[in-house]
Design a protein around this motif. Structure first.
Motif, PDB file in Angstrom:
ATOM      1  N   GLU A 390       0.856  -1.173   0.000  1.00  0.00           N
ATOM      2  CA  GLU A 390       0.000   0.000   0.000  1.00  0.00           C
ATOM      3  C   GLU A 390       0.895   1.227   0.000  1.00  0.00           C
ATOM      4  OE1 GLU A 390      -2.856   0.191   3.121  1.00  0.00           O
ATOM      5  OE2 GLU A 390      -4.082  -1.436   2.301  1.00  0.00           O
ATOM      6  N   PHE A 391       0.809   2.005  -1.085  1.00  0.00           N
ATOM      7  CA  PHE A 391       1.515   3.273  -1.138  1.00  0.00           C
ATOM      8  C   PHE A 391       0.631   4.349  -0.514  1.00  0.00           C
ATOM      9  CE2 PHE A 391       3.571   0.975  -4.684  1.00  0.00           C
ATOM     10  CZ  PHE A 391       4.893   1.106  -4.283  1.00  0.00           C
ATOM     11  N   MET A 392       1.242   5.226   0.245  1.00  0.00           N
ATOM     12  CA  MET A 392       0.544   6.286   0.972  1.00  0.00           C
ATOM     13  C   MET A 392      -0.638   5.688   1.751  1.00  0.00           C
ATOM     14  SD  MET A 392       2.458   8.787   0.358  1.00  0.00           S
ATOM     15  CE  MET A 392       1.546  10.139   1.093  1.00  0.00           C
ATOM     16  N   PRO A 393      -0.333   4.812   2.695  1.00  0.00           N
ATOM     17  CA  PRO A 393      -1.412   4.089   3.386  1.00  0.00           C
ATOM     18  C   PRO A 393      -2.082   4.918   4.486  1.00  0.00           C
ATOM     19  CG  PRO A 393       0.710   3.460   4.289  1.00  0.00           C
ATOM     20  CD  PRO A 393       0.998   4.406   3.136  1.00  0.00           C
ATOM     21  N   ALA A 441     -11.096   4.842  14.279  1.00  0.00           N
ATOM     22  CA  ALA A 441     -10.150   5.945  14.099  1.00  0.00           C
ATOM     23  C   ALA A 441      -9.070   5.529  13.105  1.00  0.00           C
ATOM     24  CB  ALA A 441      -9.509   6.319  15.429  1.00  0.00           C
ATOM     25  N   ARG A 442      -8.747   6.452  12.232  1.00  0.00           N
ATOM     26  CA  ARG A 442      -7.639   6.199  11.313  1.00  0.00           C
ATOM     27  C   ARG A 442      -6.921   7.518  11.038  1.00  0.00           C
ATOM     28  NH1 ARG A 442     -10.426   5.088   5.336  1.00  0.00           N
ATOM     29  NH2 ARG A 442     -11.074   7.248   4.938  1.00  0.00           N
ATOM     30  N   GLN A 443      -5.660   7.413  10.694  1.00  0.00           N
ATOM     31  CA  GLN A 443      -4.868   8.599  10.374  1.00  0.00           C
ATOM     32  C   GLN A 443      -4.650   8.660   8.872  1.00  0.00           C
ATOM     33  OE1 GLN A 443      -0.908   8.763  12.160  1.00  0.00           O
ATOM     34  NE2 GLN A 443      -1.188  10.931  12.560  1.00  0.00           N
ATOM     35  N   ARG A 444      -4.892   9.847   8.326  1.00  0.00           N
ATOM     36  CA  ARG A 444      -4.784  10.011   6.886  1.00  0.00           C
ATOM     37  C   ARG A 444      -3.328   9.925   6.432  1.00  0.00           C
ATOM     38  NH1 ARG A 444      -8.904  13.668   8.223  1.00  0.00           N
ATOM     39  NH2 ARG A 444      -7.386  15.368   8.521  1.00  0.00           N
ATOM     40  N   PRO A 445      -3.092   9.541   5.149  1.00  0.00           N
ATOM     41  CA  PRO A 445      -1.717   9.517   4.632  1.00  0.00           C
ATOM     42  C   PRO A 445      -1.079  10.893   4.730  1.00  0.00           C
ATOM     43  CG  PRO A 445      -3.242   8.436   3.115  1.00  0.00           C
ATOM     44  CD  PRO A 445      -4.082   9.114   4.147  1.00  0.00           C
ATOM     45  N   GLY A 446       0.223  10.888   4.926  1.00  0.00           N
ATOM     46  CA  GLY A 446       0.926  12.166   5.005  1.00  0.00           C
ATOM     47  C   GLY A 446       2.145  12.079   5.890  1.00  0.00           C
ATOM     48  N   LYS A 447       2.725  13.241   6.147  1.00  0.00           N
ATOM     49  CA  LYS A 447       3.986  13.301   6.876  1.00  0.00           C
ATOM     50  C   LYS A 447       3.864  12.869   8.327  1.00  0.00           C
ATOM     51  CE  LYS A 447       5.962  16.939   3.960  1.00  0.00           C
ATOM     52  NZ  LYS A 447       6.538  18.313   3.915  1.00  0.00           N
ATOM     53  N   MET A 515       4.897   6.844  -4.113  1.00  0.00           N
ATOM     54  CA  MET A 515       5.266   7.170  -2.739  1.00  0.00           C
ATOM     55  C   MET A 515       5.102   8.660  -2.422  1.00  0.00           C
ATOM     56  SD  MET A 515       8.599   4.685  -2.114  1.00  0.00           S
ATOM     57  CE  MET A 515       8.796   5.150  -0.403  1.00  0.00           C
ATOM     58  N   SER A 516       4.711   9.423  -3.394  1.00  0.00           N
ATOM     59  CA  SER A 516       4.474  10.848  -3.149  1.00  0.00           C
ATOM     60  C   SER A 516       3.104  11.298  -3.653  1.00  0.00           C
ATOM     61  CB  SER A 516       5.570  11.686  -3.823  1.00  0.00           C
ATOM     62  OG  SER A 516       5.631  11.406  -5.217  1.00  0.00           O
ATOM     63  N   ALA A 517       2.271  10.351  -4.062  1.00  0.00           N
ATOM     64  CA  ALA A 517       0.939  10.679  -4.585  1.00  0.00           C
ATOM     65  C   ALA A 517       0.009  11.093  -3.442  1.00  0.00           C
ATOM     66  CB  ALA A 517       0.371   9.472  -5.326  1.00  0.00           C
ATOM     67  N   PRO A 518      -1.050  11.836  -3.746  1.00  0.00           N
ATOM     68  CA  PRO A 518      -1.969  12.272  -2.686  1.00  0.00           C
ATOM     69  C   PRO A 518      -2.927  11.178  -2.220  1.00  0.00           C
ATOM     70  CG  PRO A 518      -2.687  13.108  -4.815  1.00  0.00           C
ATOM     71  CD  PRO A 518      -1.370  12.449  -5.059  1.00  0.00           C
ATOM     72  N   LYS A 519      -3.080  10.127  -3.011  1.00  0.00           N
ATOM     73  CA  LYS A 519      -4.051   9.084  -2.682  1.00  0.00           C
ATOM     74  C   LYS A 519      -3.368   7.739  -2.420  1.00  0.00           C
ATOM     75  CE  LYS A 519      -7.929  11.063  -5.263  1.00  0.00           C
ATOM     76  NZ  LYS A 519      -8.969  10.809  -6.304  1.00  0.00           N
ATOM     77  N   THR A 520      -4.065   6.921  -1.643  1.00  0.00           N
ATOM     78  CA  THR A 520      -3.590   5.567  -1.346  1.00  0.00           C
ATOM     79  C   THR A 520      -3.692   4.701  -2.582  1.00  0.00           C
ATOM     80  OG1 THR A 520      -4.312   5.775   0.949  1.00  0.00           O
ATOM     81  CG2 THR A 520      -3.957   3.547   0.114  1.00  0.00           C
TER      82      THR A 520
END
Length: 589
Positions: A390-393, A441-447, A515-520
């Motif tokens: 999963e990229f940007m999970p 609860a889940r955390q969105r993709p990102g830094k 690995m840098s896309a905005p979506k999973t």
């Protein structure tokens, strides 16, 4: 049900109150939450090996037959370890094939087969096993003595079979079942070999000695450890002859009478090859290079200078080194037989990952990892198949982490969830799970997402996986047991390139974009990759260099205790074993 006052419904604080209410619900005040978390699996017996799917029914074992009587009891009173229930299915199959008649001590008795049997058991130390655990000396005495009656012959015959099967099983599967040790293990037993058919074949051909090669573990790690074990064994009784005590720091070019002992130790460790300068007292360049390798393996400064810490490495008694190797060989028997394709290995106490394109890969990928924190968040030992990436999970936050780490912060700071990009989503249960819905609860993709930019998934009951991390500084620490149990990798892009290396449409550029896309993005592997989470404080790398690591989880001690329980008693049934009449009486009862 938690209600919210009307006055707060349209205000910012009302939204915070709703979020906190949902948090409280998520934390477990509403029973529907239990469906979201993996239920604790009941402890079930390990599945029987594929070659023996079920214990033979008692009706197939004649109770009025001396051999059948022993098989039904699963106890042999003449052996140091009478209980043979762990291998009884194999022994039953062997005697079913002979119609419950002796296979060793019969009218067609083969002295060669008996000699080969004793040879196999006597040579057990070559595989870090103990002949006494298989009653080899008392077996020899029984076979050499006249047999007073058929019942005694049957009793001795079963004892011979039990000892051989016990050895072959220990050799292939390990003396200790890893699922019985007090640390997390999620690894299935190796598929069983057809021991009844193989034994019959080799008895008829009188090639019994070949069985050892058939049952010996094929994993490269085992074979490497075995070579080192057999190099060190002859030194076990000669520790005083190999003490290396220079008394001062030695540098390349120095002379010292104990250099000969240094050379002998390096030779035994496999760090140098045998050479003609075995009597030289000069600390030459070849020895210095070997010492640098040993220093590097042990986490010391690899400068070739021999101070007190380095000298201590060469003064460890051979018995201590052999004890560590014995534990390592036991663990390596748990490793599944290697396949031809790629695999990923994580050595937990080494804090390292290795990715091999094949079992003989001379240039595997190697990178640092972070593993589960000791003592309560240990990364488990497991063997699974990686199925997808999963990229940007998203990070679906486990219930226990949410309760202990996030909920208290959210209760004190109404903006905490938003600041951490944590959202509460409605999750619908499947009909198999009883239906209904709940908030998760889940955390969105990102830094801020602790999974980083890619997650490598191999479904397992421990719910652990490999993943990236935004916290890079921790990889510089020498000790890296810091996670909740999952394994964080230092070079996620490189590992993704390895996993997707033969998958069309995926190259370095497309992986970087994902690995840098905005979506999973979910990528299923066309060919699954085996993943082994392994615990080896003594480990041989692909260059045949031996490494020793700290026992961060205390698992060496637990395994040693389990092995100690299996040691054959030095006395106990010797008097009983010496009595043929007693043996016959016992077998016929």
């Amino acid at each position: 049900m938690i209600t919210i006052p009307n006055a707060l419904k349209d205000s910012r604080s009302s939204r915070a109150c709703f979020a906190l209410a949902a948090c409280i619900s998520y934390a477990g005040l509403e029973p529907v939450l239990a469906a979201d978390m993996p239920a604790a699996l009941p402890e079930v017996a390990a599945p029987l090996p594929a070659a023996i799917e079920a214990t033979p029914a008692a009706s197939f074992i004649p109770a009025d037959n001396p051999i059948g009587n022993l098989l039904l009891s699963r106890q042999h009173p003449l052996l140091a370890r009478p209980d043979f229930s762990r291998i009884s299915d194999y022994v039953v199959q062997i005697y079913q094939a002979s119609n419950f008649q002796p296979i060793w001590l019969n009218a067609n008795r083969s002295e060669k087969n008996l000699t080969d049997l004793f040879g196999i058991l006597n040579n057990a130390p070559g595989n870090a096993l103990i002949p006494a655990a298989y009653d080899v000396e008392r077996l020899k005495q029984w076979v050499a003595a006249p047999l007073p009656d058929n019942a005694t012959a049957a009793s001795y015959d079963v004892a011979l079979t039990v000892s051989l099967v016990r050895f072959l099983h220990d050799l292939r599967q390990g003396r200790v079942d890893p699922r019985d040790v007090e640390y997390p293990v999620h690894i299935a037993p190796k598929p069983a070999l057809d021991i009844a058919g193989l034994l019959k074949q080799h008895l008829e051909a009188q090639t019994l000695g070949e069985l050892v090669t058939v049952f010996e573990p094929k994993a490269r790690q085992y074979q490497q450890l075995k070579q080192i074990w057999n190099r060190l064994q002859p030194l076990a009784g000669q520790s005083s002859m190999h003490e290396f005590k220079p008394g001062k720091q030695l540098r390349p070019g120095d002379k010292h009478p104990h250099i000969v002992y240094l050379r002998q130790n390096l030779l035994a460790m496999g760090a140098i090859a045998d050479n003609a300068n075995s009597d030289s007292k000069v600390y030459d360049a070849d020895l210095a290079e070997a010492v640098k390798k040993v220093q590097q393996q042990q986490g010391l400064k690899a400068d070739g200078a021999i101070g007190s810490a380095t000298a201590a490495l060469f003064n460890r008694p051979p018995q201590e080194k052999l004890a560590q190797l014995e534990l390592a060989m036991e663990r390596s028997r748990w490793i599944p037989d290697p396949s031809d394709g790629p695999m990923i290995l994580v050595n937990i106490p080494a804090f390292e990952l290795w990715a091999f394109n094949s079992p003989d890969d001379a240039n595997p990928i190697n990178m640092k990892v972070i593993v589960g924190k000791s003592p309560d968040k240990q990364t488990p030992v497991l063997w699974e198949e990686m199925k997808y990436l999963e990229f940007m999970p998203y990070w679906n936050i486990p219930k226990n982490i949410f309760e202990k780490e996030i909920l208290p912060k959210a209760a004190n700071n109404q903006g905490y969830l938003a600041s951490q990009e944590i959202e509460l989503v409605k999750h619908q249960n499947s009909e198999e799970k009883g239906g209904g819905s709940y908030m998760r609860a889940r955390q969105r993709p990102g830094k801020k997402n602790p999974l980083g930019r890619v997650k490598f998934v191999f479904p397992n009951t421990a719910d652990v996986y490999l993943h990236d991390t935004p916290s890079r500084a921790a990889f510089n620490r020498p000790r890296r047991d810091l996670s909740h149990g999952c394994v964080r990798v230092s070079e996620p892009k490189r590992l993704a390139e390895f996993v997707l290396g033969d998958q069309q449409g995926w190259d370095k550029d497309t992986i970087e974009q994902a690995m840098s896309a905005p979506k999973t993005r979910h990528v299923r592997l066309k060919r699954s990759v085996p993943v082994l989470f392994y615990y080896a404080t003594t480990f041989v790398d692909h260059t045949n260099q031996l490494h020793v690591y700290p026992d961060i989880y205390g698992q060496d001690e637990l395994l040693q205790k389990a092995l100690n329980k299996l040691q054959a008693p030095s006395a106990g049934s010797n008097q009983l074993a010496a009595s043929g009449k007693m043996a016959g009486a016992t077998a016929s009862q």
